[in-house]
Design a protein around this motif. Structure first.
Motif, PDB file in Angstrom:
ATOM      1  N   SER A   1       0.901  -1.076  -0.078  1.00 39.98           N
ATOM      2  CA  SER A   1       0.049   0.195  -0.053  1.00 39.98           C
ATOM      3  C   SER A   1       0.809   1.176   0.007  1.00 39.98           C
ATOM      4  N   GLY A   2       1.857   1.257   0.655  1.00 39.06           N
ATOM      5  CA  GLY A   2       2.843   2.428   0.923  1.00 39.06           C
ATOM      6  C   GLY A   2       3.582   2.712  -0.419  1.00 39.06           C
ATOM      7  N   LEU A   3       3.713   1.820  -1.376  1.00 33.39           N
ATOM      8  CA  LEU A   3       4.258   1.861  -2.693  1.00 33.39           C
ATOM      9  C   LEU A   3       3.853   3.058  -3.491  1.00 33.39           C
ATOM     10  N   PHE A   4       2.263   3.051  -3.231  1.00 33.26           N
ATOM     11  CA  PHE A   4       1.513   3.999  -4.043  1.00 33.26           C
ATOM     12  C   PHE A   4       1.125   5.323  -3.250  1.00 33.26           C
ATOM     13  N   LEU A   5       1.412   5.497  -2.120  1.00 33.26           N
ATOM     14  CA  LEU A   5       1.353   6.659  -1.225  1.00 33.26           C
ATOM     15  C   LEU A   5       2.125   8.011  -1.689  1.00 33.26           C
ATOM     16  N   ALA A   6       3.430   7.746  -1.712  1.00 32.24           N
ATOM     17  CA  ALA A   6       4.370   8.876  -2.072  1.00 32.24           C
ATOM     18  C   ALA A   6       4.000   9.326  -3.462  1.00 32.24           C
ATOM     19  N   PRO A   7       4.066   8.521  -4.397  1.00 35.19           N
ATOM     20  CA  PRO A   7       3.763   8.881  -5.716  1.00 35.19           C
ATOM     21  C   PRO A   7       2.156   9.635  -5.846  1.00 35.19           C
ATOM     22  N   ALA A   8       1.219   9.310  -5.038  1.00 34.23           N
ATOM     23  CA  ALA A   8       0.048   9.988  -5.016  1.00 34.23           C
ATOM     24  C   ALA A   8       0.190  11.486  -4.585  1.00 34.23           C
ATOM     25  N   LEU A   9       1.136  11.410  -3.473  1.00 31.22           N
ATOM     26  CA  LEU A   9       1.206  12.910  -2.905  1.00 31.22           C
ATOM     27  C   LEU A   9       1.984  13.651  -3.976  1.00 31.22           C
TER      28      LEU A   9
END
Length: 404
Positions: free
Chosen positions: A308-316
């Motif tokens: 789930s974290g793999l997608f978090l920073a790119p979204a931000l």
């Protein structure tokens, strides 16, 4: 990948600014877990713990845009040390309120959150004046979004380490010291002392007069709700499996995934526009979190929160690019602060809801709050895109453009 990031860090002051700013932002990763563990050590229930943690997050959400507007008007040097000092008083008052007084603890948490120094928006506003090459500025945004996850890796692990060898109140004191030292170090360099916002058109709404910005904030608020639910759910899960320190490890694993995903995302060029990328990234987060409702084995939970974290920073990072496009002139710091506020407001809602759900229904319900928040974040972004009110193009380098 290394070449892109090496270039943006080569100019004078850039490394120092990033490191000192991250130190001052360390409390963002430490405070929620430190507050939760401290209050639990005082015998307070999950409902109360979630509520006080939510108050801290809500106070940051309210204070961020106000302090951001003050920075746009008076400069970073005149605002940051004052806000950090007052926030420190709040953290220390929370330690002093450790006698079980919910009212005193709540008031202290509000003070600490309301005046939390807006270091994130200040650095993101400063990059265009430190880096002249547009490609370097774009890489700096991506690097910033990725390395802030170091805060959410080191912060929880540091809290767990401190609480394993000392009273939980020590973690709150260390949180305070890190905020003060990082803030004071950040304001030393010349670019910070000389930075001034561009002239702005007087308007009480500030950057919120941008429709596209308001659309983005709605989706990001639900991303924050998921993060808030995860904070509480991991503490509850730790007690459920009887493994001390597991909550900090799981939050650190989630942040490690975000760090890796963000660095990879920032090093590549993407053909899809920003709104499309944001929608896909939010869908990925939702699908990774969905199995958590089953309350699986700790190893499985660790794998899921990492993915789930793999997608978090790119979204931000997509959010940074969109804000750079749509922020009205002279409101850039406040616009970035509103992004933080949206995430924090959702975070507070998620913390409170997950705490109540765990107490009234069970641990699976606290994970359900995380899943529902992710579903709404994805659906909101997809709905805006389908309605042709997308968030913008593939990249953005400054906040000079007028609002749409």
């Amino acid at each position: 990948m290394l070449a892109a990031y090496r270039s943006c860090l080569s100019p004078q002051h850039s490394k120092y600014l990033l490191i000192s700013n991250l130190l001052g932002r360390l409390p963002n990763g430490m405070a929620p877990l430190a507050i939760a563990l401290f209050l639990r050590s005082q015998g307070l229930g999950f409902g109360t713990v979630g509520a006080v943690t939510a108050l801290y997050g809500l106070s940051m959400a309210v204070g961020g845009p106000l302090l951001g507007r003050a920075v746009d008007r008076f400069g970073q040097v005149r605002v940051l040390p004052v806000s950090a000092g007052i926030s420190a008083v709040g953290f220390l008052a929370l330690v002093g309120a450790g006698d079980g007084s919910v009212a005193a603890a709540s008031a202290a948490a509000v003070l600490a959150g309301l005046f939390s120094p807006p270091l994130e928006p200040c650095l993101r506003t400063l990059w265009p004046s430190v880096l002249k090459d547009p490609r370097d500025i774009s890489a700096a945004y991506a690097l910033d979004a990725s390395l802030q996850e170091v805060v959410f890796v080191a912060g929880p692990l540091l809290v767990v380490g401190l609480t394993s060898v000392a009273d939980p109140s020590v973690a709150l004191v260390v949180t305070t010291v890190a905020m003060l030292v990082g803030t004071l170090a950040y304001i030393v360099p010349e670019p910070v002392r000389h930075w001034r916002a561009e002239p702005r058109t007087p308007d009480w709404a500030g950057p919120l007069r941008s429709v596209r910005l308001r659309q983005l904030l709605v989706s990001l608020a639900f991303v924050g709700a998921g993060l808030g639910a995860l904070n509480i759910a991991t503490v509850a899960y730790q007690e459920h499996v009887g493994s001390d320190g597991l909550s900090g490890i799981l939050l650190g694993v989630n942040a490690a995934g975000a760090l890796i995903g963000g660095l990879y995302y920032g090093a590549r060029e993407w053909r899809a526009d920003t709104s499309q990328r944001l929608t896909v990234l939010l869908l990925g987060m939702f699908l990774c979190n969905l199995p958590l409702v089953l309350v699986p084995h700790p190893i499985v939970v660790g794998v899921l929160v990492f993915c789930s974290g793999l997608f978090l920073a790119p979204a931000l990072t997509c959010g940074f690019a969109i804000i750079g496009e749509v922020a009205p002139q002279g409101t850039v710091t406040e616009a970035f602060a509103w992004m933080v506020t949206a995430v924090l407001a959702g975070n507070a809602l998620g913390s409170s809801t997950a705490g109540t759900a765990e107490q009234q229904v069970g641990i699976w319900a606290s994970f359900l709050v995380l899943v529902v928040a992710g579903a709404v974040a994805f659906a909101t972004a997809a709905l805006f895109r389908r309605g042709r009110s997308g968030f913008g193009g593939p990249t953005a380098l400054s906040g000079k453009q007028a609002a749409s």
